[in-house]
Design a protein around this motif. Sequence first.
Motif, mmCIF file in Angstrom:
data_model
loop_
_atom_site.group_PDB
_atom_site.id
_atom_site.type_symbol
_atom_site.label_atom_id
_atom_site.label_comp_id
_atom_site.label_asym_id
_atom_site.label_seq_id
_atom_site.Cartn_x
_atom_site.Cartn_y
_atom_site.Cartn_z
ATOM 1 N N GLY A 326 37.500 26.400 37.911
ATOM 2 C CA GLY A 326 37.425 27.468 36.913
ATOM 3 C C GLY A 326 36.628 28.676 37.350
ATOM 4 O O GLY A 326 36.564 29.675 36.629
ATOM 5 N N GLN A 327 36.006 28.612 38.544
ATOM 6 C CA GLN A 327 35.230 29.779 38.997
ATOM 7 C C GLN A 327 36.136 30.764 39.740
ATOM 8 O O GLN A 327 37.089 30.367 40.406
ATOM 9 N N THR A 328 35.796 32.041 39.603
ATOM 10 C CA THR A 328 36.491 33.096 40.355
ATOM 11 C C THR A 328 35.411 33.963 41.007
ATOM 12 O O THR A 328 34.222 33.822 40.700
ATOM 13 N N GLU A 329 35.849 34.873 41.866
ATOM 14 C CA GLU A 329 34.894 35.784 42.494
ATOM 15 C C GLU A 329 34.063 36.486 41.416
ATOM 16 O O GLU A 329 32.833 36.589 41.514
ATOM 17 N N GLY A 356 33.487 38.028 48.466
ATOM 18 C CA GLY A 356 34.846 37.919 49.000
ATOM 19 C C GLY A 356 35.163 36.498 49.398
ATOM 20 O O GLY A 356 34.556 35.942 50.313
ATOM 21 N N TYR A 357 36.093 35.897 48.704
ATOM 22 C CA TYR A 357 36.450 34.512 49.010
ATOM 23 C C TYR A 357 37.664 34.491 49.942
ATOM 24 O O TYR A 357 38.625 35.250 49.768
ATOM 25 N N GLY A 361 37.171 37.934 52.265
ATOM 26 C CA GLY A 361 35.963 38.103 53.071
ATOM 27 C C GLY A 361 36.212 38.962 54.303
ATOM 28 O O GLY A 361 35.279 39.512 54.893
ATOM 29 N N ALA A 362 37.472 39.071 54.700
ATOM 30 C CA ALA A 362 37.801 39.857 55.893
ATOM 31 C C ALA A 362 37.949 41.340 55.582
ATOM 32 O O ALA A 362 38.105 42.159 56.483
ATOM 33 N N ILE A 363 37.923 41.692 54.279
ATOM 34 C CA ILE A 363 38.025 43.108 53.896
ATOM 35 C C ILE A 363 36.603 43.640 53.801
ATOM 36 O O ILE A 363 35.848 43.276 52.897
ATOM 37 N N LEU A 382 32.870 31.842 51.633
ATOM 38 C CA LEU A 382 32.651 32.868 50.615
ATOM 39 C C LEU A 382 31.638 33.862 51.177
ATOM 40 O O LEU A 382 30.519 33.474 51.533
ATOM 41 N N LEU A 383 32.034 35.124 51.288
ATOM 42 C CA LEU A 383 31.120 36.139 51.827
ATOM 43 C C LEU A 383 30.467 36.878 50.662
ATOM 44 O O LEU A 383 31.148 37.484 49.840
#
Lengths: 582, 582
Positions: A326-329, A356-357, A361-363, A382-383
């Motif tokens: 249920g978690q989001t960024e 950033g998950y 995370g690469a952006i 997760l960044l």
Amino acid sequence: MRRHGVQAFVTPSTDPHSGEYVPKHWESRAWVTGFTGSAGVAVVTMDKAALWTDSRYFIQAADQIRDTEFVLMKDKVEGTPTIEDWLATELSDGDCVGVDGLVNTVSAIEALRDSLLPYGITVEDVGDPYDEIWEERPQLPTSPVVIQGLEYSGESAASKLARIREKTGMDALLVSMLDEVCWTLNLRGDDIDYNPVFVSYLLITPDKAVLYVDRRKTDEVRSCYEGRDMLIADYLNDEGVEVKDYGSIFSDLKDIDTPVWAQKERTNYACYMLLKNPMARECPISAMKVMKNATEIAGYRKAMVKDGVAMVKWLKWLIPAVEAGGQTEMSLVRRLYELRKEQLLFMGDSFQNIMGYGSHGAIVHYEPNDTTDIPVRAEGLLLCDVGSQYRDGTTDMTRTIPLGPLTDEMRRDYTLVLRGWINLAKAHFPKGTYGSQLDVLARAAMWEYGINYLHGTGHGVGSYLNCHEGPHQFRMNYMPFPLCPSMTITDEPGIYIEGSHGVRHENTMLVVEDKDGVTFGPYYRFEPLTMCPVITWPVITEWLTSDEKTWLNQYQKQVFETLSPLLDNEHREWLREICKEI
Amino acid sequence: MRRHGVQAFVTPSTDPHSGEYVPKHWESRAWVTGFTGSAGVAVVTMDKAALWTDSRYFIQAADQIRDTEFVLMKDKVEGTPTIEDWLATELSDGDCVGVDGLVNTVSAIEALRDSLLPYGITVEDVGDPYDEIWEERPQLPTSPVVIQGLEYSGESAASKLARIREKTGMDALLVSMLDEVCWTLNLRGDDIDYNPVFVSYLLITPDKAVLYVDRRKTDEVRSCYEGRDMLIADYLNDEGVEVKDYGSIFSDLKDIDTPVWAQKERTNYACYMLLKNPMARECPISAMKVMKNATEIAGYRKAMVKDGVAMVKWLKWLIPAVEAGGQTEMSLVRRLYELRKEQLLFMGDSFQNIMGYGSHGAIVHYEPNDTTDIPVRAEGLLLCDVGSQYRDGTTDMTRTIPLGPLTDEMRRDYTLVLRGWINLAKAHFPKGTYGSQLDVLARAAMWEYGINYLHGTGHGVGSYLNCHEGPHQFRMNYMPFPLCPSMTITDEPGIYIEGSHGVRHENTMLVVEDKDGVTFGPYYRFEPLTMCPVITWPVITEWLTSDEKTWLNQYQKQVFETLSPLLDNEHREWLREICKEI
């Protein structure tokens, strides 16, 4: 454009004060194009319209300008013309390009003018056209101003003014960078996101100092200074600073006979052109501001500990929460914000925090929002690049958090970034060394694997001020400003694998005296200010040298010893486990 | 001076061709002062005389000018005026400083002129006064010229001229650096110590190329080219090059209407001022010359192996010889010279070789001579920086050799220098990286101990040409010239403890392609060209990382495998022992 006799108009993203973020009032480029990213330039001719932006924003910009006349110009992509080349093609000899001198620096206009000169195209300051055409344009911000007392700033405004005058001598100085106004006067505002500054100019002459500002902020706002509750205007008066209306800077600049220092890269063209005796000298405040005093350094330490405590609480909560589902960024961002908000003197984020998950995370400048938000699962990386404003200090750190099983590539990148991060952090270097000389220490380990990152490796951090502060930095480009004790600087190498994952580790550090060298004078080193554990299980420990392991273990020990007295038993034991030696 | 109406005259150490070494004919500064060091400037006014030189030469210069009117000015020592400051003090408004435009670059004269302008002092080219006053002045050198055949150069002069013209287009190019003349025409000379060049200019126009030279060198000298024995003049004619007298350059420069490229930092003032259309553009040859072709690279490898064999023979002989007694620095130099002379195509030293025992090792540019020579005993460190000219390649290497018991400090320095040397040698780096970005890799290990060296870390090496070749280099100063595959560069960090010892390890390396990067294009790395073992017993092995040990063991293995087939049994077994893994 017709009325002003110009055949094109250029709208940049900047405001009169050359800051990184701008008040909504000056978001003309966003209004005219619909593109809301932080960097971009709109150019309009009589029959065409184009928007230049960089790779961070290609997708967002294309999306936001889809139904407009604007064509997307991808900066630094092969085949994309520069603005100057495009103007040279679209316009004819004898044509004129209009700009608003108020939102362009002297350097920017000079560069545009120089590059269009060979084509017979001129550049003219035609003022701000948006006042007329932008209905419902936001007003200039009116947030209150507060005094950054001596308990945080460590030096009075009067003393700073005296030190500045030692450098400018019999000349005057026009200060238009908002963080420099704030630092000098020990004031803070809330006119701009993330940067606790307020819209103003400061003019320092040998015998007086004048703050140009919306006078409601000084004449109707009270703040506490040295135990006394007083009007901002009275405080300023005591420090030898007069207050005038923001708009009256223009007539005052016209009248001043003294030579005025105004750095071309950071002074707007409109102001500069009013001066009788402009001197394109570097503003001395920048170099003074980066040397933090003992009070400021003590403040950073407190702020970093508060962030550290919040991070430990968040990290301990994170894995079970993600496993529970249920978690989001966005939900993770909110949770971390709540935990930091519990900390004393928390004032908000110090930049648009990044969570950033996975492939996000690469952006490099990814900021989650309702459109981009994705669920976070118990796997991958997760960044989390997070920074806070506290009254006693500004923070900036990044941790990349393993949420469950990782690929070999993820562990490789986690380890290589960590090695670079440690190698820069543990450097010793002689007086006079530039950040650009040390930059490779953060890259050498990943270069062995043919991996690089295209951003800088570090920047200065303000004291309850802007999170990005120059002029010193770590980067591949040459930046000849030596690192000196009492400067802050971040250490933030990263690896970004498009479509897969991103890794960045970041601490804010303090430059401190090391020992006197065996040869050639004093040496310096870095002391970590950020106090937040690194999760070590993804590290390929065989790749670390024993010196690197020693540094990491010592740092983790210091984090544990610093934070554990502030934690309850459960969190303390969790942290002990996380910080155990590798 | 009176006749020319000047109140001062400046004599630098340079000649019309801006080289590192100059022919005796132009050693006017040495003649007028008595000081024979390679760097120094003499300034004479109507009643005073002063000599500026740098720290390398303080003792020697003081000694050599003792009985003259010259006063020693210690460059870069606090309290020493610059030449400009001194002239400003000694002369008056309206005075004039004389210089010889032929032995000063345009940049040098412009800089002098600019700094004296505020004092109302002018600078005038009054020609060469030494012709008149210097009795027995050496003539211009007349050594013969030889063709550097395709078996060594890999590309014909005609082809190089065509490639140069691709860059200069419809303009002309004045080449006055002697190594650039030699590289372009595949000629070598013997006019100057260590550098196999000859005194000349080359003028390249779109339709012809003219070599200005003492015509006896071309019209009376024969050399072999592609199996044919021919006059140099005929060879040049075949390659499209006309020959004219050295002195006729001046009238020709006056007559040329085409724009002429002439780099201000390396073109003498006298020539430059004759041009109708001078263009202060960079000479394209410098960047072409540093990209070695396959033939040149093969030549370097052969040359390095020959030096390696000589070094192994010398090293094996060394310790017993020193233990037996009677050896001095000079006797060791002679022995090593003899061993290199036995090698095929040996042409001489590539610079004034250094053999510094004990505290002499701490003098960075120490050259033993009859006055300074000291006995070498079986203890402490011997710093040996040696380079050879072979027809097939130029070499440059340094080994520091433990001759017996060492102090802890010596072992520390030996190990720290070795770590820096290895860390730079094993670097991988993306396309576009400058040497100045990598420099810190050679320093980081010693900086941990507060130790540094004030010289650069590396320079390009010519192909049977000058041992010091730019523009790329490793140094702390910014030098924005990217390293590219097929460049040569040395790696030579050092530690110098005054009065005690010096340590330097140096290899010449080749930049080669690595793999394509995971991110952002091609990566490069270094391949060692120098093939000479490192004596490892002084190394504090616990200080080396496992990557450093691996690199060192691999290098030693490569040295053994490369050299052992060329050695007799006794030397092979000695080398096997020296190269064993640590």
